[in-house]
Design an enzyme around this catalytic site. Structure first.
Site, PDB file in Angstrom:
ATOM      1  CE1 TYR A  40      -3.567  -2.581   0.617  1.00  0.00           C
ATOM      2  CE2 TYR A  40      -4.644  -0.556   1.314  1.00  0.00           C
ATOM      3  CZ  TYR A  40      -4.713  -1.875   0.917  1.00  0.00           C
ATOM      4  OH  TYR A  40      -5.934  -2.486   0.826  1.00  0.00           O
ATOM      5  CG  ASP A  72      -2.098 -20.179  -1.653  1.00  0.00           C
ATOM      6  OD1 ASP A  72      -1.567 -20.157  -0.519  1.00  0.00           O
ATOM      7  OD2 ASP A  72      -1.556 -20.755  -2.626  1.00  0.00           O
ATOM      8  CG  ASP A 109      -8.170  -4.581   1.713  1.00  0.00           C
ATOM      9  OD1 ASP A 109      -9.123  -4.130   2.375  1.00  0.00           O
ATOM     10  OD2 ASP A 109      -8.107  -4.510   0.466  1.00  0.00           O
ATOM     11  CG  ASP A 130     -13.789  -6.759   2.149  1.00  0.00           C
ATOM     12  OD1 ASP A 130     -13.582  -6.117   3.203  1.00  0.00           O
ATOM     13  OD2 ASP A 130     -14.207  -6.230   1.098  1.00  0.00           O
TER      14      ASP A 130
END
Ligand code: IPM
Ligand code: MG
Length: 371
Positions: free
Chosen positions: A142, A221, A245, A249
């Site tokens: 980021y 993964d 992040d 979600d």
């Protein structure tokens, strides 16, 4: 107790949900004899429209002089659709996190039994699900250098971590695990990424200092799959910025709605509280957004102030609304209540204004909940 709170409503549904949180905070202040004073700051698309800047200096200044920040959401479709935009709403949030050194983002995931039917997972896989994601928030891809070649055909985003950036959040995650089921899972991609290998090395070195915590290492993964297959195995998940992040979600839908999840971002002094959902522009201004993510974020704020009984009271009120079918449209698209009605109901509940034998028919859409 007196606390100074900076409110940053932001974009989309941010202002609506934040307004309900203020209502609940006011009710708590009333009930427990606290004083919360609010000042308001601009950030995101709203700030760009008004000042040309996604995070005006005045907002940073306000935040530096506050006890906590209550933040709504940032983002607007007009920027998402324009890859050439030079100012973006999200830059405001990233700059705020960096300026206040909010390096640890904590996202609790715990389904509400009343909403099990909304989860994409089978009810038996939801039993015992209760974990925290510790997401690093001020480093990694980021914040590394970004580049776009002159011909516009090559782009890069550097991912950089230092040992000390990893250590400081790892210590917080280990401490959290010690207070809970004593399990820490580091999520990385150490089979491919150099930064992930550094994360593993640093966490392995810290392990010795926390002999009571069992540490697990998972590739991201595999972790994405495990979150769906067997989420109850997790207690505290520690991970870098972008993996956190994405996984948070993913984890949020386990609880039935993205609208429910709160978060706290802490670091060297500052503390910011925000729902993990975004600005949801399609719902903005319609009074249909779910305010629970924001209201539960205020519960985390109250815990941060050391007001644990107050936080419990807010959580109990939220649970009561879910168990009794007082829910927003994302939870029940047919029989739903408005954002403001839910906010009002929760404020009344924390002030004991709702009799326990409440008849749901007494709470009409958009009508006062005081009966
Ligand atoms: C979040 C959001 C932000 C992030 C965006 C709005 C920059 O998705 O808080 O999870 O990616 O950190
Ligand atoms: Mg996100």
């Amino acid at each position: 107790m007196h606390k100074k709170i900076v409110v940053i409503p932001g974009d989309g549904i941010g202002p609506e949900v934040t307004q309900q949180s203020i209502r609940v905070l006011d009710a708590i202040a009333q009930q427990y004899g606290h004083k919360f004073t609010y000042s308001f700051g601009l950030m995101g698309a709203d700030a760009i429209d008004k000042t040309g800047n996604a995070l005006p200096d005045e907002t940073i200044e306000l935040c530096l002089n506050s006890d906590a920040i209550l933040f709504g959401a940032v983002g607007h479709p007009k920027y998402d659709a324009d890859p050439a935009a030079t100012v973006r709403p999200e830059q405001g949030l990233l700059k705020l996190r960096k300026s206040l050194q909010l390096f640890a983002n904590i996202r609790p995931v715990k389904p509400f039994t009343a909403l099990n039917h909304l989860s994409p997972l089978k009810a038996k896989n939801l039993e015992g699900v209760d974990f925290l994601i510790y997401r690093e928030l001020t480093g990694g891809i980021y914040f590394g250098n970004k580049s776009l070649s002159e011909d516009g055909n090559t782009a890069s985003d550097d991912c950089i971590y230092t040992s000390s950036e990893i250590e400081r959040i790892a210590h917080l995650a280990f401490h959290a695990a010690q207070q809970r089921r004593k399990k820490l899972t580091l999520v990385d991609k150490a089979n491919v990424l150099e930064t992930s290998r550094l994360w593993r090395k640093v966490v392995k070195l810290l392990e010795a200092g926390y002999p009571d915590v069992a540490v697990d290492y998972l590739f991201v993964d595999n972790a994405a799959m495990q979150l769906i297959m067997n989420p109850s195995q997790f207690d505290v998940i520690l991970t870098e910025n972008m993996f956190g992040d994405i996984l948070s979600d993913e984890a949020s839908v386990i609880t039935g709605s993205l609208g429910l999840l709160p978060s706290a971002s802490i670091g060297n002094g500052g503390a910011l509280f925000e729902p993990i959902h975004g600005s949801y522009p399609q719902a903005a201004g319609k009074d249909i957004a779910n305010p629970l993510g924001s209201i539960l974020s205020t519960a985390m704020m109250l815990d941060h102030f050391g007001m644990n009984a107050e936080a419990l009271r807010v959580r109990a009120a939220v649970e009561w609304t879910l168990e009794n079918g007082f829910v927003t449209k994302d939870i029940d698209p047919v029989n739903f209540y408005f954002t403001s009605t839910i906010g009002e109901l929760i404020s009344d509940l924390v002030q004991d204004k709702i009799p326990s034998g409440l008849n749901p028919e007494n709470i009409q859409l958009r009508k006062s909940t005081i009966i």
